[in-house]
Design a protein around this motif. Structure first.
Motif, mmCIF file in Angstrom:
data_model
loop_
_atom_site.group_PDB
_atom_site.id
_atom_site.type_symbol
_atom_site.label_atom_id
_atom_site.label_comp_id
_atom_site.label_asym_id
_atom_site.label_seq_id
_atom_site.Cartn_x
_atom_site.Cartn_y
_atom_site.Cartn_z
ATOM 1 N N ILE A 43 0.845 -1.190 0.000
ATOM 2 C CA ILE A 43 0.000 0.000 0.000
ATOM 3 C C ILE A 43 0.884 1.244 0.000
ATOM 4 C CG2 ILE A 43 -1.800 1.250 1.253
ATOM 5 C CD1 ILE A 43 -2.438 -1.576 2.558
ATOM 6 N N ALA A 44 0.627 2.126 -0.946
ATOM 7 C CA ALA A 44 1.377 3.379 -1.021
ATOM 8 C C ALA A 44 0.561 4.494 -0.387
ATOM 9 C CB ALA A 44 1.688 3.730 -2.473
ATOM 10 N N GLY A 45 1.257 5.409 0.230
ATOM 11 C CA GLY A 45 0.648 6.645 0.695
ATOM 12 C C GLY A 45 1.217 7.765 -0.144
ATOM 13 N N VAL A 46 0.375 8.712 -0.521
ATOM 14 C CA VAL A 46 0.848 9.836 -1.334
ATOM 15 C C VAL A 46 0.235 11.124 -0.801
ATOM 16 C CG1 VAL A 46 -0.958 9.613 -3.089
ATOM 17 C CG2 VAL A 46 1.202 10.667 -3.708
ATOM 18 N N VAL A 87 5.078 6.878 -0.918
ATOM 19 C CA VAL A 87 5.947 5.996 -0.133
ATOM 20 C C VAL A 87 5.215 4.696 0.173
ATOM 21 C CG1 VAL A 87 5.260 6.989 2.101
ATOM 22 C CG2 VAL A 87 7.472 5.867 1.890
ATOM 23 N N ILE A 88 5.975 3.617 0.166
ATOM 24 C CA ILE A 88 5.461 2.319 0.606
ATOM 25 C C ILE A 88 6.279 1.916 1.819
ATOM 26 C CG2 ILE A 88 5.093 -0.115 0.032
ATOM 27 C CD1 ILE A 88 4.921 0.741 -2.928
ATOM 28 N N LEU A 89 5.584 1.729 2.932
ATOM 29 C CA LEU A 89 6.221 1.328 4.187
ATOM 30 C C LEU A 89 5.873 -0.117 4.505
ATOM 31 C CD1 LEU A 89 5.273 4.460 6.327
ATOM 32 C CD2 LEU A 89 7.483 4.000 5.252
ATOM 33 N N ARG A 90 6.670 -0.711 5.362
ATOM 34 C CA ARG A 90 6.303 -2.024 5.893
ATOM 35 C C ARG A 90 5.011 -1.857 6.693
ATOM 36 N NH1 ARG A 90 9.328 -2.654 9.848
ATOM 37 N NH2 ARG A 90 10.749 -0.955 9.515
ATOM 38 N N ILE A 91 4.153 -2.851 6.657
ATOM 39 C CA ILE A 91 2.916 -2.804 7.440
ATOM 40 C C ILE A 91 3.288 -2.701 8.922
ATOM 41 C CG2 ILE A 91 0.811 -4.075 8.068
ATOM 42 C CD1 ILE A 91 0.818 -3.122 5.150
ATOM 43 N N GLY A 92 2.657 -1.757 9.611
ATOM 44 C CA GLY A 92 2.888 -1.593 11.047
ATOM 45 C C GLY A 92 4.127 -0.795 11.404
ATOM 46 N N LYS A 147 2.192 10.931 -11.050
ATOM 47 C CA LYS A 147 3.585 10.712 -11.459
ATOM 48 C C LYS A 147 4.398 10.084 -10.324
ATOM 49 C CE LYS A 147 7.375 12.919 -13.858
ATOM 50 N NZ LYS A 147 7.926 14.149 -14.415
ATOM 51 N N ALA A 148 4.197 10.567 -9.098
ATOM 52 C CA ALA A 148 4.928 10.004 -7.947
ATOM 53 C C ALA A 148 4.584 8.527 -7.764
ATOM 54 C CB ALA A 148 4.613 10.794 -6.676
ATOM 55 N N LEU A 149 3.294 8.191 -7.868
ATOM 56 C CA LEU A 149 2.877 6.790 -7.711
ATOM 57 C C LEU A 149 3.428 5.907 -8.834
ATOM 58 C CD1 LEU A 149 -0.781 7.344 -6.523
ATOM 59 C CD2 LEU A 149 0.990 6.104 -5.250
ATOM 60 N N ASP A 173 -0.423 -2.304 -4.592
ATOM 61 C CA ASP A 173 -1.739 -2.912 -4.821
ATOM 62 C C ASP A 173 -2.836 -1.863 -4.679
ATOM 63 O OD1 ASP A 173 -0.484 -5.428 -4.845
ATOM 64 O OD2 ASP A 173 -0.748 -5.656 -2.684
ATOM 65 N N ALA A 174 -2.570 -0.854 -3.831
ATOM 66 C CA ALA A 174 -3.542 0.192 -3.536
ATOM 67 C C ALA A 174 -2.779 1.441 -3.112
ATOM 68 C CB ALA A 174 -4.480 -0.256 -2.412
ATOM 69 N N ALA A 175 -3.464 2.573 -3.177
ATOM 70 C CA ALA A 175 -2.848 3.831 -2.754
ATOM 71 C C ALA A 175 -3.817 4.599 -1.870
ATOM 72 C CB ALA A 175 -2.457 4.670 -3.959
ATOM 73 N N LEU A 176 -3.273 5.210 -0.841
ATOM 74 C CA LEU A 176 -4.044 6.088 0.028
ATOM 75 C C LEU A 176 -3.681 7.516 -0.351
ATOM 76 C CD1 LEU A 176 -3.614 4.201 3.394
ATOM 77 C CD2 LEU A 176 -5.689 4.419 2.040
ATOM 78 N N ILE A 177 -4.691 8.270 -0.739
ATOM 79 C CA ILE A 177 -4.481 9.608 -1.273
ATOM 80 C C ILE A 177 -5.327 10.577 -0.460
ATOM 81 C CG2 ILE A 177 -4.700 11.041 -3.334
ATOM 82 C CD1 ILE A 177 -4.664 8.215 -4.857
ATOM 83 N N ASP A 178 -4.731 11.657 -0.012
ATOM 84 C CA ASP A 178 -5.395 12.610 0.852
ATOM 85 C C ASP A 178 -6.376 13.488 0.082
ATOM 86 O OD1 ASP A 178 -6.082 14.166 3.019
ATOM 87 O OD2 ASP A 178 -4.275 15.387 2.952
ATOM 88 N N ALA A 179 -7.637 13.131 0.121
ATOM 89 C CA ALA A 179 -8.758 13.968 -0.340
ATOM 90 C C ALA A 179 -8.762 14.323 -1.820
ATOM 91 C CB ALA A 179 -8.846 15.226 0.504
ATOM 92 N N MET A 180 -8.021 13.616 -2.640
ATOM 93 C CA MET A 180 -8.026 13.909 -4.072
ATOM 94 C C MET A 180 -8.207 12.614 -4.836
ATOM 95 S SD MET A 180 -4.980 16.706 -4.336
ATOM 96 C CE MET A 180 -5.538 17.421 -5.862
ATOM 97 N N PRO A 181 -9.285 12.478 -5.597
ATOM 98 C CA PRO A 181 -9.490 11.230 -6.331
ATOM 99 C C PRO A 181 -8.560 11.120 -7.541
ATOM 100 C CG PRO A 181 -11.229 12.781 -6.826
ATOM 101 C CD PRO A 181 -10.378 13.436 -5.776
#
Length: 174
Positions: free
Chosen positions: A69-72, A89-94, A150-152, A160-168
């Motif tokens: 899971i990526a966070g952007v 960024v992709i971090l280790r879970i937890g 572009k970052a993703l 597999d998935a991305a978490l994006i802050d308030a922007m579809p």
């Protein structure tokens, strides 16, 4: 045992047995050291709970079977001046970073510390800088969307998935 020795032991995360033994020590100094230790542990537990609450959506995705899971997010949208910086960024879970919070709520010094820690511990990351002239050409919203996409897509391993802050974001392969 000297108070200095007790203080050293308390700094090394002692067992419940050791804490129980120290609680039998009648000295005022030992009681104060134990009280300070208990406060530190309580603050540490509260910080851990606060930071882990930030992982709510990641935990939901993990429960659904997503493993990567990526966070952007972006920085620089608020002032509407200068470049826009977007990171994925992709971090280790937890993964746990004490003091983690929205960049606007963290001091410059803490941001630098977190930046170094995240870079060291991230499975992978990507940073995009969108110059002010591009922001002016596209508008801040479109520039942020393009930067996030572009970052993703620049990550060496696609999530597999991305978490994006308030922007579809659409048209992504995940």
């Amino acid at each position: 045992m000297l108070l200095a020795q007790i203080k050293e032991i308390l700094a090394r995360n002692p067992s419940a047995f050791v804490l129980e033994e120290f609680s039998r020590d009648g000295r005022v100094g030992t009681r104060k050291l134990l009280a300070a230790h208990k406060r530190r542990e309580s603050l540490k537990a509260a910080e851990q709970a606060r930071v882990f609450a930030l992982y709510k959506y990641e935990n939901e995705l993990t429960a659904q079977g997503y493993n990567c899971i990526a966070g952007v997010d972006e920085a620089g949208r608020g002032p509407l001046a200068g470049p826009l910086v977007v990171a994925a960024v992709i971090l280790r879970i937890g993964c746990f970073f004490p003091g983690l919070n929205d960049s606007k709520q963290v001091s410059a010094k803490k941001r630098e510390e977190l930046y170094k820690l995240i870079k060291e511990q991230a499975l992978t990351f990507s940073i995009e800088i969108i110059p002010a002239r591009i922001v002016d050409e596209l508008n801040i919203y479109q520039a942020a969307l393009n930067g996030m996409r572009k970052a993703l897509l620049s990550l060496p391993v696609l999530p597999d998935a991305a978490l994006i802050d308030a922007m579809p974001l659409t048209d992504l392969p995940f």
